[in-house]
Design a protein around this motif. Sequence first.
Motif, short mmCIF file in Angstrom:
data_model
loop_
_atom_site.label_atom_id
_atom_site.label_comp_id
_atom_site.label_asym_id
_atom_site.label_seq_id
_atom_site.Cartn_x
_atom_site.Cartn_y
_atom_site.Cartn_z
N GLY A 420 0.80 -1.22 0.00
CA GLY A 420 0.00 0.00 0.00
C GLY A 420 0.83 1.27 0.00
O GLY A 420 0.29 2.36 -0.10
N GLY A 421 2.17 1.13 0.14
CA GLY A 421 3.02 2.33 0.13
C GLY A 421 2.90 3.09 1.44
O GLY A 421 2.29 2.62 2.41
N PRO A 422 3.48 4.27 1.47
CA PRO A 422 3.52 5.02 2.73
C PRO A 422 2.14 5.47 3.20
O PRO A 422 1.29 5.83 2.38
CB PRO A 422 4.38 6.24 2.40
N ALA A 423 1.95 5.48 4.52
CA ALA A 423 0.72 6.04 5.08
C ALA A 423 0.76 7.56 4.95
O ALA A 423 -0.27 8.20 4.71
CB ALA A 423 0.61 5.65 6.56
N VAL A 424 1.94 8.12 5.11
CA VAL A 424 2.15 9.56 5.01
C VAL A 424 3.46 9.75 4.26
O VAL A 424 4.41 9.00 4.49
CB VAL A 424 2.28 10.21 6.41
N LYS A 425 3.50 10.73 3.36
CA LYS A 425 4.71 10.94 2.56
C LYS A 425 4.91 12.43 2.40
O LYS A 425 4.11 13.12 1.78
CB LYS A 425 4.50 10.29 1.20
N LEU A 426 5.99 12.95 3.00
CA LEU A 426 6.25 14.39 2.94
C LEU A 426 7.52 14.63 2.14
O LEU A 426 8.59 14.14 2.53
CB LEU A 426 6.45 14.96 4.35
N PRO A 427 7.44 15.34 1.01
CA PRO A 427 8.67 15.56 0.24
C PRO A 427 9.67 16.39 1.01
O PRO A 427 9.30 17.26 1.80
CB PRO A 427 8.18 16.30 -1.01
N VAL A 428 10.95 16.09 0.78
CA VAL A 428 12.00 16.83 1.49
C VAL A 428 12.15 18.23 0.90
O VAL A 428 12.58 19.16 1.57
CB VAL A 428 13.33 16.06 1.46
N ALA A 429 11.80 18.35 -0.37
CA ALA A 429 11.88 19.65 -1.03
C ALA A 429 10.68 19.76 -1.96
O ALA A 429 10.09 18.75 -2.35
CB ALA A 429 13.17 19.75 -1.83
N GLY A 430 10.33 20.98 -2.29
CA GLY A 430 9.15 21.19 -3.12
C GLY A 430 9.45 21.23 -4.60
O GLY A 430 8.55 21.24 -5.43
N SER A 431 10.74 21.23 -4.94
CA SER A 431 11.07 21.29 -6.36
C SER A 431 12.30 20.45 -6.62
O SER A 431 12.99 20.02 -5.70
CB SER A 431 11.36 22.75 -6.75
N GLY A 432 12.55 20.21 -7.89
CA GLY A 432 13.77 19.50 -8.26
C GLY A 432 13.65 18.01 -8.07
O GLY A 432 12.63 17.48 -7.62
N TRP A 434 14.86 15.89 -5.98
CA TRP A 434 14.66 15.29 -4.66
C TRP A 434 13.22 15.36 -4.20
O TRP A 434 12.78 14.57 -3.36
CB TRP A 434 15.59 15.94 -3.63
N ALA A 435 12.45 16.28 -4.78
CA ALA A 435 11.03 16.35 -4.45
C ALA A 435 10.34 15.06 -4.84
O ALA A 435 9.39 14.61 -4.20
CB ALA A 435 10.39 17.54 -5.17
N THR A 436 10.83 14.43 -5.92
CA THR A 436 10.21 13.19 -6.38
C THR A 436 10.77 11.98 -5.64
O THR A 436 10.04 11.08 -5.26
CB THR A 436 10.51 13.00 -7.89
N PHE A 437 12.09 11.95 -5.47
CA PHE A 437 12.72 10.72 -5.00
C PHE A 437 12.79 10.55 -3.49
O PHE A 437 12.66 9.44 -2.99
CB PHE A 437 14.14 10.61 -5.57
N ILE A 438 13.06 11.62 -2.79
CA ILE A 438 13.33 11.46 -1.37
C ILE A 438 12.18 12.08 -0.59
O ILE A 438 11.84 13.24 -0.78
CB ILE A 438 14.64 12.16 -0.96
N SER A 439 11.59 11.28 0.29
CA SER A 439 10.52 11.85 1.11
C SER A 439 10.54 11.21 2.48
O SER A 439 11.12 10.14 2.69
CB SER A 439 9.17 11.61 0.45
N GLU A 440 9.92 11.92 3.40
CA GLU A 440 9.77 11.43 4.77
C GLU A 440 8.55 10.51 4.75
O GLU A 440 7.42 10.98 4.58
CB GLU A 440 9.55 12.65 5.66
N ALA A 441 8.79 9.21 4.85
CA ALA A 441 7.70 8.25 4.63
C ALA A 441 7.39 7.47 5.91
O ALA A 441 8.30 7.08 6.64
CB ALA A 441 8.08 7.29 3.51
N TYR A 442 6.11 7.25 6.13
CA TYR A 442 5.64 6.54 7.33
C TYR A 442 5.05 5.19 6.96
O TYR A 442 4.21 5.10 6.06
CB TYR A 442 4.58 7.39 8.05
N HIS A 443 5.49 4.14 7.65
CA HIS A 443 4.92 2.80 7.42
C HIS A 443 3.50 2.73 7.96
O HIS A 443 3.17 3.37 8.97
CB HIS A 443 5.74 1.73 8.15
#
Length: 749
Positions: A420-432, A434-443
């Motif tokens: 089901g993927g992350p319960a919550v997913k917060l991007p580390v940046a709003g652009s570029g 890293w906005a797509t690849f790296i995020s603060e993700a919750y199981h």
Amino acid sequence: MLHEPEPHRRNDIVIARLLACTALSLAIATPGFAAPDAAPIDLAAAQARAKATVGQMQAEEKVVITHGIMPLPGGGPKVDIPKDAIIGAGYVAGIPRLGIPALRETDASLGVSWVGGARGDWSTALPSAVAQAASWNPALVQRGGAMIGAEARAKGFNVLLAGGVNLARDPRNGRTFEYFSEDPLLSGVLAGAAIRGVQSNHIISTIKHFALNGQETARKYVNVQISRAAAHESDLLAFQLGIEQGQPGSVMCAYNRIEGQQACASDWLLNTVLKQQWGYKGFVMSDWGAVPSIDAAISGLDHQSGEQLDPGVFFGSKLAEKAAGDAVWRTRLDDMNTRVLTAIYAAGVDKNPTQPGAPIDWDAHAAIAEDTAKQGIVLLKNDGGVLPLNTAVKSIAVIGGYADGGVLSGAGSSQVMGKGGPAVKLPVAGSGIWATFISEAYHRSSPMGAMKAQAPQATVLYRQGQYIKDAAELAARSEVAVVFATQWMTEGLDVPDLSLPRGQDALIEAVAAANPNTIVVLETGGPVKMPWLGKVKAVVEAWYPGARGGEAIASVLFGQTNPSGRLPVSFPADESQLPRPRLDGSDWVEPDFGGNPKNGKDQLAADYNIEGSDLGYRWFARSGAKPLFPFGYGLSYTTFAHARPVMKGMTARVAVRNTGQRAGAEVVQLYLVSRAGEAKRRLVGFGRVELAPGASGTVAMTIDPRLLADWKEGSWIMPGGDYVLATGRDAETLDTPITVPLKARSWKD
Ligand code: BGC
């Protein structure tokens, strides 16, 4: 498997193994999942077979298994991905004519990695490595490795990029969560256990990142400065123990420089230390994008990984050209092939092909993740016995940390994600990018949901805490307030300091002022500062607790699980206590996810000579500073009495009794306190024992002499004299010591 001890060293290795077994034999078994036994490994036979195969190779075949790509669409420069590759970290073509299988590599420190969902599958997420280490339980960590290996096999992967054993030299390192501890013994034993578990599936595991990869800031070029002696007594010792005990098929070299040289092209690290001094027989693979030039082969690098990320594909046709014209390169190329094949044959990769699509026992695997989280949670404070909570509690305010949704995970190549993927997913940046690849993700494992299940009649209400006054008002109306505080970490970026980000300190202060029964649950990558510590009743360090973290946290809060975790890293009171109060380079290196040197700023040095081998608790012992919580610290809902250690030869036996009312586990820690009149602080043994109320047990710890010695010009040296040893409730709280007179001795690796 891949390390043949020299005869004079066998004793040490047996000792080290015994040490691992101590904890192993005392650990409880996890129902529902048994780690397959590691098949006996015949290194000599694997190497002989490898040499015979190399003898049959044609010239062009000798540059097939020496390099590989990263088969990840969009994962850097474009590359053609062969049909038989699996989306993941690496792919190395096989040679069907010679029965050599293709190698399919995935990151796997904490589970089979998610690669941003690019494969469309999911895996079981273990808690972070530092959480695993807090269990001080090699048997548990081995089961976790076996679980990951089983999932990898069922997905078609036969090489796992696991075994992260870098020491926590700086708690701001963004990968602190991916590594075990600040201590070479604890880290080495646990890395060895994880690797044994992985490789029990006929899969090759790495141990990484060799070596001294202590920070992410400028990670691809920072020049680490440390004396060879200090390196051998600290970071290298963790690798040495991990290699001896885990026998990994491969060693992944690191991004950073050492003595001015890239680690993946360091003749000293790869040829002298690893292959000559330690007799390592497996292969050295590069980290992704860590190979400066073809000459790295002569410095001991055997395999170029993720080659499209390097300045060139060095270990393909260019290597063939070198070998065609030069006998030295020819011999080296044969050795490179022999080493890769030795790893393949020793693990039985060719004879036990993976089974893509084989069923996975998700429930059994989730149970391992939950058990690991339970054993790794550390109770840091419990004033007035506020914990465990009574299930008859009427109202609970749950505040912060997205605790209604899930539990935090660490990011980067080790990121794992469940169904089901992350319960919550917060991007580390709003652009570029890293906005797509790296995020603060919750199981998807909600602590609040699990708390409700424990106390079904209680009113449990949630506030995320953005509005502090509103959260404090809810706390004031509730019998108990539980604040979930998070510190997110990712590969590629260090944290600038040890504070809880986003104003969480203020939130905790306000809640604590509103409710006298405030409990803080931390989900952090490593140590954090706690300016509010004196104002809350209890603190629970849950780290990144993995796929079933919510259930594990609730189980500890309500006392179904008696916490037994002990800190594998010191928690400083603040950054001024660290060897480097300011992280090297953080003032001028851009937050570039550890990228390549920019603007000519490629000369950054990290001076690890400040602390040398005295990192973590040893630094605190040396500097006299008092940490917030010391290494080895952790409370329980019961109490234990320790007898003084009884020494027989180099084995210490410590009797332990559970003197409280609840069943629980104690981690016995044995420290060297002084040596020949000189103050020291070194962990020299540990063992975890489960005890019913009133029951006694004995933990036996055989001391590896390297832990008592200093490394000097190629030899381990133990001065003669009195060795004072003491068990410790932690690295600072020592029981009555014993004195053991030992003779001077010295030996070589
Ligand atoms: C990381 C390694 C990882 C590799 C492949 C690198 O950036 O440092 O730990 O195994 O990528 O994903």
